[in-house]
Design an enzyme around this catalytic site. Sequence first.
Site, short mmCIF file in Angstrom:
data_model
loop_
_atom_site.label_atom_id
_atom_site.label_comp_id
_atom_site.label_asym_id
_atom_site.label_seq_id
_atom_site.Cartn_x
_atom_site.Cartn_y
_atom_site.Cartn_z
N THR A 166 1.48 3.31 -2.64
CA THR A 166 1.53 4.35 -2.97
C THR A 166 0.03 5.19 -2.28
O THR A 166 -0.22 6.14 -2.73
CB THR A 166 0.74 3.73 -4.41
OG1 THR A 166 -0.78 2.68 -4.41
CG2 THR A 166 1.83 2.89 -5.07
N GLY B 258 1.01 -1.16 0.25
CA GLY B 258 -0.16 -0.17 0.21
C GLY B 258 0.79 1.38 0.13
O GLY B 258 0.29 2.44 0.52
N GLU C 232 -12.64 0.37 12.65
CA GLU C 232 -14.07 0.27 12.43
C GLU C 232 -14.69 -1.06 12.80
O GLU C 232 -15.82 -1.87 13.22
CB GLU C 232 -13.50 -0.31 10.64
CG GLU C 232 -14.69 1.79 10.06
CD GLU C 232 -15.72 1.79 10.38
OE1 GLU C 232 -16.54 1.13 10.03
OE2 GLU C 232 -15.55 2.58 10.89
N HIS D 230 -7.41 8.84 10.12
CA HIS D 230 -6.65 9.73 9.85
C HIS D 230 -6.80 10.48 8.19
O HIS D 230 -6.32 9.92 7.53
CB HIS D 230 -5.14 9.17 10.15
CG HIS D 230 -5.14 7.51 10.03
ND1 HIS D 230 -5.62 6.62 10.01
CD2 HIS D 230 -4.45 7.37 8.98
CE1 HIS D 230 -5.21 5.18 9.37
NE2 HIS D 230 -4.32 5.96 9.13
N TYR E 37 -16.10 -4.73 5.87
CA TYR E 37 -14.15 -3.84 5.87
C TYR E 37 -14.08 -4.12 7.22
O TYR E 37 -13.60 -4.57 7.36
CB TYR E 37 -14.55 -2.44 5.54
CG TYR E 37 -13.57 -2.08 5.99
CD1 TYR E 37 -12.66 -1.98 5.42
CD2 TYR E 37 -13.30 -1.05 7.26
CE1 TYR E 37 -11.44 -1.03 6.06
CE2 TYR E 37 -11.90 -0.21 7.76
CZ TYR E 37 -11.10 -0.01 6.70
OH TYR E 37 -9.46 0.22 7.83
N GLU F 88 -24.61 1.86 10.05
CA GLU F 88 -23.33 2.54 10.52
C GLU F 88 -22.67 3.13 11.28
O GLU F 88 -23.02 1.67 12.37
CB GLU F 88 -24.20 4.56 10.20
CG GLU F 88 -23.45 5.53 11.01
CD GLU F 88 -22.55 5.99 9.25
OE1 GLU F 88 -21.54 5.34 9.83
OE2 GLU F 88 -22.54 7.12 9.18
N SER G 121 -7.72 -0.84 12.35
CA SER G 121 -8.91 -0.14 12.16
C SER G 121 -10.68 0.64 13.60
O SER G 121 -10.65 -0.64 14.12
CB SER G 121 -9.62 0.00 10.73
OG SER G 121 -10.91 0.90 11.00
O1 G4F Z 1 -14.82 9.71 5.16
P1 G4F Z 1 -15.21 8.31 5.49
O2 G4F Z 1 -15.65 7.28 4.16
O3 G4F Z 1 -14.32 7.31 6.54
P2 G4F Z 1 -14.63 5.29 7.53
O4 G4F Z 1 -15.50 5.24 7.33
O5 G4F Z 1 -14.87 6.35 9.24
O6 G4F Z 1 -13.59 4.85 7.52
C1 G4F Z 1 -12.53 5.59 7.43
O7 G4F Z 1 -11.56 5.56 8.80
C2 G4F Z 1 -11.29 3.83 8.68
C3 G4F Z 1 -10.39 4.05 10.90
O8 G4F Z 1 -11.69 4.58 11.54
C4 G4F Z 1 -10.48 3.15 7.79
F1 G4F Z 1 -10.39 1.58 8.45
C5 G4F Z 1 -11.58 3.35 6.52
O9 G4F Z 1 -10.45 2.82 6.04
C6 G4F Z 1 -11.41 4.67 6.77
O10 G4F Z 1 -10.36 5.20 5.85
O11 G4F Z 1 -16.74 8.51 6.93
C7 G4F Z 1 -16.66 9.25 7.50
C8 G4F Z 1 -18.35 9.18 8.06
C9 G4F Z 1 -18.97 7.85 7.96
O12 G4F Z 1 -19.79 8.32 9.14
C10 G4F Z 1 -19.81 7.98 6.47
O13 G4F Z 1 -20.89 7.76 7.18
O14 G4F Z 1 -19.01 10.27 7.22
C11 G4F Z 1 -19.73 9.65 6.86
N1 G4F Z 1 -20.17 10.32 5.79
C12 G4F Z 1 -20.99 11.70 5.28
N2 G4F Z 1 -21.29 12.02 3.84
C13 G4F Z 1 -19.55 9.99 4.71
C14 G4F Z 1 -20.56 11.16 2.85
N3 G4F Z 1 -18.75 9.32 4.26
C15 G4F Z 1 -18.51 9.37 2.59
N4 G4F Z 1 -17.14 8.73 2.63
N5 G4F Z 1 -18.75 10.71 1.81
C16 G4F Z 1 -20.20 11.37 2.36
O15 G4F Z 1 -21.18 11.52 1.49
#
Ligand code: G4F
Length: 331
Positions: A10, A8, A129, A181, A151, A283, A127
């Site tokens: 890149t 990973g 998660e 992060h 995931y 969620e 993670s």
């Molecule tokens: O930015 P997200 O997609 O990150 P998420 O799901 O928290 O996961 C990231 O962090 C994890 C560590 O806790 C990593 F393991 C994982 O690989 C990744 O880096 O979403 C963050 C939050 C979620 O609750 C999602 O439902 O934002 C909310 N959200 C609301 N609108 C959205 C959106 N997420 C995304 N991606 N896009 C939206 O439009």
Amino acid sequence: MKVALITGITGQDGSYISELLLDQGYEVHGIVRRVALEYPEHRMWRIRHLLDRLQLHPASLESYPSLFKVIQRVQPNECYHLAAQSYVSYSFEDEFSTMNANVNGTHYMLSAIREAAPNCRFYFAGSSEMFGKVREVPQNEDTPFHPRSAYGISKVAGYELTRNYREAYGLFMLSGILYNHESPRRGFEFVTRKITSHVARIKNGQATEVRLGNLDAKRDWGHARDYVRAMWLMLQQDTPEDYVVSTGESHSVREFADLAFRTVGLNYEDHVRIDQNLIRPAEVDILCGDATKSKEKLNWEHSTSFEELVGEMVEADMKASEDGSLVTNGP
Ligand code: G4F
């Protein structure tokens, strides 16, 4: 000279850990997909500035023999296994490829290291998660897991595989349980970068709105540059143990959007539209980490605040949108 191997490389974290290791005088190797080597300009924008100092090897997480060959040839002292299907939403669309890449890919890495380089110290990217429907706030290394997506389940499996290799075969293998992060190198599919890139485009008249899902979800957001330092510190300890890495502060997506828009003098309520299609089937409502163990044993602390993180990301995207690189400077 110590030799490090990164899967990973890149990605966001791969680029920051490469910089850290090169600064420490390591010989740094990376595993990349063959397609990345064929289209370096497109696939390697995060490590473009490091390419002449890195040694890249084509291999696939789906192929045990290809990973085995690289590990046998490189004989790393340390391995940072960061490659994964890391977008939670996508894991609902294709559970099977997420499980295959994340579980089998990790298993292949563990097994190949055991066979070909058993003295190599191994870092698995766990993670927050994994905590999913959290049993307590804040979460620490002893909090039970309750993942809410393929995931999250794949990361629990990788974590357990890593623990079992450590216990069964006496290998130096551990997991970092990292909370969200971010940085200007974050992929556009994640909510923080989606917001900051749209803030810049809206401010510069290139867009008018951004469609988001759940604004009430809360995350513990830190800077990726701080978090890769914790990864490295974990592998420098006398004994292999798992660590939570977090800021201990939780903010909602709404707060992130509010601050990002305010940074350029706009009101998020005028530009954010809720799209029901972006709401996840299950969620993770709140994540907040207790990194006491990392502070006490690794002497690690985050150095970038939530406000500084948002500011840095908005500033970088404003600049990129003005010089025309925002569209191309990404995956
Ligand atoms: O930015 P997200 O997609 O990150 P998420 O799901 O928290 O996961 C990231 O962090 C994890 C560590 O806790 C990593 F393991 C994982 O690989 C990744 O880096 O979403 C963050 C939050 C979620 O609750 C999602 O439902 O934002 C909310 N959200 C609301 N609108 C959205 C959106 N997420 C995304 N991606 N896009 C939206 O439009």
